[in-house]
Write a protein that holds these residues in place. Structure first.
Motif, PDB file in Angstrom:
ATOM      1  N   LEU A  79       0.812  -1.212   0.000  1.00 47.44           N
ATOM      2  CA  LEU A  79       0.000   0.000   0.000  1.00 47.44           C
ATOM      3  C   LEU A  79       0.848   1.265   0.000  1.00 47.44           C
ATOM      4  O   LEU A  79       0.533   2.233  -0.695  1.00 47.44           O
ATOM      5  CB  LEU A  79      -0.927  -0.024   1.209  1.00 47.44           C
ATOM      6  CG  LEU A  79      -1.868   1.169   1.395  1.00 47.44           C
ATOM      7  CD1 LEU A  79      -2.813   1.293   0.204  1.00 47.44           C
ATOM      8  CD2 LEU A  79      -2.657   1.037   2.684  1.00 47.44           C
ATOM      9  N   ASP A 144      -4.916  -3.833  -0.564  1.00 46.05           N
ATOM     10  CA  ASP A 144      -3.858  -3.627   0.410  1.00 46.05           C
ATOM     11  C   ASP A 144      -2.493  -3.893  -0.196  1.00 46.05           C
ATOM     12  O   ASP A 144      -1.508  -3.255   0.160  1.00 46.05           O
ATOM     13  CB  ASP A 144      -4.099  -4.574   1.587  1.00 46.05           C
ATOM     14  CG  ASP A 144      -3.162  -4.331   2.737  1.00 46.05           C
ATOM     15  OD1 ASP A 144      -3.286  -3.277   3.369  1.00 46.05           O
ATOM     16  OD2 ASP A 144      -2.300  -5.190   3.003  1.00 46.05           O
ATOM     17  N   ARG A 145      -2.431  -4.849  -1.116  1.00 46.69           N
ATOM     18  CA  ARG A 145      -1.189  -5.148  -1.817  1.00 46.69           C
ATOM     19  C   ARG A 145      -1.499  -5.985  -3.048  1.00 46.69           C
ATOM     20  O   ARG A 145      -2.577  -6.558  -3.178  1.00 46.69           O
ATOM     21  CB  ARG A 145      -0.186  -5.874  -0.910  1.00 46.69           C
ATOM     22  CG  ARG A 145      -0.633  -7.225  -0.409  1.00 46.69           C
ATOM     23  CD  ARG A 145       0.372  -7.769   0.600  1.00 46.69           C
ATOM     24  NE  ARG A 145       0.006  -9.070   1.119  1.00 46.69           N
ATOM     25  CZ  ARG A 145      -0.821  -9.276   2.135  1.00 46.69           C
ATOM     26  NH1 ARG A 145      -1.404  -8.243   2.721  1.00 46.69           N
ATOM     27  NH2 ARG A 145      -1.084 -10.497   2.555  1.00 46.69           N
ATOM     28  N   LYS A 171      -8.367  -4.726   1.035  1.00 40.95           N
ATOM     29  CA  LYS A 171      -8.252  -4.110   2.347  1.00 40.95           C
ATOM     30  C   LYS A 171      -9.282  -4.735   3.286  1.00 40.95           C
ATOM     31  O   LYS A 171     -10.391  -5.069   2.872  1.00 40.95           O
ATOM     32  CB  LYS A 171      -8.485  -2.601   2.253  1.00 40.95           C
ATOM     33  CG  LYS A 171      -7.437  -1.869   1.433  1.00 40.95           C
ATOM     34  CD  LYS A 171      -7.807  -0.406   1.251  1.00 40.95           C
ATOM     35  CE  LYS A 171      -6.729   0.362   0.481  1.00 40.95           C
ATOM     36  NZ  LYS A 171      -7.117   1.766   0.219  1.00 40.95           N
TER      37      LYS A 171
END
Length: 721
Positions: A79, A144-145, A171
């Motif tokens: 992130l 988130d990634r 997320k």
């Protein structure tokens, strides 16, 4: 043209407003719940950094092993990097992945290649997500990634190609209140708003929520192009017991481009010289469009048993639709008059529904005096795609008077549904098992297998909705996909590994005896060294690999075209595509406050003569990014720079206006990027990012020739609670 079910602008405009209203309602309630908490307890939204000890989630084997322990090449972008470098879309992310080549058919169809093959396996939270409606146009606000596992990944995927798997991790809500809001503005009237709020629903955070919303409105370097895009997600999560967690959520994205391109920009003028048309050249009128909308309801159940075992169930239900009027330009411009270009048309209206479920149990067990890991699971995917037949636009043609001053203002093309449609159904299911056996203190074996079933067919209906027949029925049963790898710890910080993985890809072709060809068999053989330094803050890897596709279908020239009983042509399977190469990458913090993410890949691809490829991956790719947080009086400032370089590429058999075909060459080129982040206060951060900072002119694709993006500058202001 206005299709009967095309989304209307007022509805689209209400969606982001509604989501932002939800934020306004949730945030005050959560703030009140936290009012008694000490201010020092406030936390920023999840900050992800790539560390060697970080557990790799679901994308490879479902085993709870780290990047260092995984016998396959991988890249993770977290992130913080998404924010620092203003990576707003998956296209931006993929440009920064080691070994990945990015090109485009047109404004709405990106192409990603790794190890000589197209990347078609996209997952969200470890389950497949790609379809004709989603078409990879993911907004990064949700995630988130992003993880990219290079090579074959048949153990988790089933059907696919030996290129790479892209897994986007959503997320999740936190137990304490958090919030952020950002606004961005950039080149070509780029405007974006993004909000992200985590709010506990109970004082102890046992039940919690997260709402994410993003709205983008932009033009482009292409003439007449404009897009507005809404993305929103709401997630509820609760700890039903100390060992049971349930998550439910809803995610939606609505992309509405107009003036969208379909096809290419000509290399040559009518006299056979390079046309040198400006990068803004678009052959699309202002009313062409390529609208996509997709929505997903998802659930996750996590049940823990003791300290070592966990049962996880992930489900997703996705609905999407695509509607477009596409205009394709042909011909060669006269260098004096600008005449010679003409337009042809296509139109589409399709919708699809995807159902996914993945269930697995993972944990540890003891045997022979050592502790080992085991995962057992199964997955099920069902995709139903409906394509509506529209009134024909095949006879439509428009001759552009002068391409050098054409403004795209021509009468709008109309088409509508006839009532006829085709419904394609594809089902895939599989059971898998994987284990990590510690054979000795320094040596581990990672092994597994998947048993897959895959089937597809298409049913047709006429304008009166009467069933008219079934075509393309094809089934693959009991397809076994193995995975095996060895990891040897040379020292606590250095390990050597080798792995072999497979993947299959069904193909609906027949041989001259009218027998269906077996699936294409893909494989990935890889060996390398992984290292970690500074307590895992820095990792470095080197690998050699060979990716193959065997039994690839090509025309059987020993029999005439269309000689089979159903009027189709005969094919044979050949072992004609192989990619061999090596790569190196380094990721992490080399000094306090100084991070580096860099990778170099060399790959040589050998293809069968009839294995046509509408992209031009380079043999050599370099991705380099670095970020430095300054000290002293400038400690609030961090600056970063990046470089993406590729070796020369060639486009073969390009039609030449004076007759025959030619080979078009593009020399090696580099794209430079910069970013700067200034922490105005504990809550406010300003970001400036520049892509293609030197404004390099290049072709994004030679086989489907389109210009790459010129210099893009964006500024953002972010507030964090």
């Amino acid at each position: 043209m206005t299709l009967p079910v095309r989304s209307s602008l007022p509805r689209r405009a209400l969606l982001p407003a509604a989501l932002l209203s939800c934020l306004a309602v949730v945030a005050p309630a959560a703030s009140a719940a936290d009012a008694g908490a000490d201010a020092s307890d406030a936390k920023t939204l999840d900050r992800v950094s790539v560390r060697a000890e970080q557990v790799v989630p679901a994308s490879t084997t479902r085993l709870p092993i780290t990047l260092q322990e995984t016998p396959q090449s991988s890249t993770v972008i977290g992130l913080q990097r998404l924010q620092d470098e203003s990576l707003f879309s998956i296209n931006d992310v993929m440009r920064n992945i080691t070994g990945v080549s990015v090109s485009f058919y047109d404004t709405q169809r990106p192409l990603y290649y790794a190890r000589g093959f197209a990347i078609t396996d996209f997952q969200v939270d470890g389950i497949p997500s790609y379809s004709g409606s989603t078409n990879q146009e993911y907004d990064t606000a949700f995630y988130d990634r992003v993880e990219v596992i290079r090579g074959a990944n048949g153990l988790m995927t089933g059907a696919g190609v030996p290129s790479a798997t892209v897994n986007l991790l959503r997320k999740r809500p936190g137990k304490e209140f958090d919030a952020s809001f950002s606004v961005s503005a950039g080149s070509w009237d780029y405007r974006r708003m993004e909000a992200d709020v985590t709010a506990p629903l109970t004082a102890d955070g046992r039940f919690r929520s997260r709402v994410v919303a993003a709205y983008t409105d932009r033009d482009s370097y292409y003439d007449r192009y404009h897009e507005d895009k809404m993305a929103g997600m709401a997630v509820l999560e609760g700890d039903l017991t100390d060992t049971t967690t349930v998550t439910v959520g809803y995610q939606t994205q609505d992309n509405n481009p107009v003036g969208s391109t379909w096809g290419t920009v000509p290399f040559f003028d009518s006299e056979g010289n390079f046309a040198h048309l400006p990068r803004s050249t678009s052959l699309a009128p202002k009313w062409s469009y390529w609208q996509r909308e997709t929505s997903t309801a998802f659930t996750n159940l996590e049940q823990r048993f003791g300290e070592d075992w966990v049962l996880k169930l992930n489900t997703a239900y996705t609905r999407g639709n695509v509607q477009n009027v596409r205009i394709y330009g042909s011909g060669y411009p006269n260098p004096t008059t600008g005449a010679g270009m003409y337009l042809l048309a296509g139109a589409g209206d399709a919708e699809d529904t995807r159902r996914n479920a993945d269930l697995f149990l993972s944990g540890k067990f003891s045997a022979f005096g050592r502790e080992h890991d085991l995962v057992i699971g199964g997955s099920w995917n069902d995709l139903e795609a409906t394509t509506w037949t529209l009134t024909s636009v095949a006879s439509w043609r428009y001759d552009i008077p002068n391409i050098y001053n054409w403004d795209g203002d021509i009468p709008e093309l109309t088409a509508s549904r006839t009532g006829a449609r085709r419904i394609a159904r594809t089902r895939q299911s599989g059971a898998y098992v994987a284990t990590r056996l510690r054979l000795a203190d320094p040596l581990s074996l990672v092994a597994g297998a998947r048993l897959s079933r895959w089937e597809t067919l298409t049913r047709s209906y006429n304008a009166a909705s009467a069933y008219t027949g079934t075509s393309g029925a094809y089934k693959v049963t009991d397809e076994v996909t193995p995975y095996v790898g060895l990891v040897y710890d040379i020292t606590p910080n250095v390990s050597a590994y080798a792995s072999y993985t497979e993947i299959f890809n069904p193909q609906n072709y027949k041989d001259k005896d009218e027998n269906l060809l077996a699936p294409v068999q893909g494989s990935n053989l890889e060996a390398g060294i992984k290292t970690q330094w500074f307590d895992g803050r820095l990792t470095a890897n080197a690998a050699v690999f060979e990716a193959k596709q065997d039994n690839y279908a090509v025309r059987d020239m020993s029999v005439p075209d269309n000689s089979l009983s159903d009027g189709s042509s005969a094919y044979i399977g050949v072992n004609g595509t192989k990619a061999r190469g090596w790569e190196m990458d380094i990721n992490g913090e080399i000094l306090p406050g100084w991070t580096v993410n860099a990778g170099f890949t060399h790959v040589k691809v050998t293809r069968a003569a009839t294995d046509l490829l509408y992209a031009n991956p380079a043999e050599d790719l370099l991705q380099l990014n670095t970020q430095v947080r300054l000290r002293g009086a400038l400690e609030r400032l961090s600056v970063g720079a990046g470089l993406q370089w590729q070796s020369k590429v060639q486009g073969y058999n390009v039609t030449y206006p004076l007759g025959g075909t030619v080979t078009v060459n593009q020399p090696a080129y580099a794209l430079v990027q910069f970013n700067a982040n200034y922490r105005i206060s504990d809550n406010w951060t300003a970001t400036l990012s520049v892509r293609n900072a030197l404004d390099k002119t290049y072709w994004a694709n030679l086989d489907y020739n389109n210009y790459g993006e010129p210099r893009f500058v964006a500024a953002s202001l972010r507030w964090k609670f």
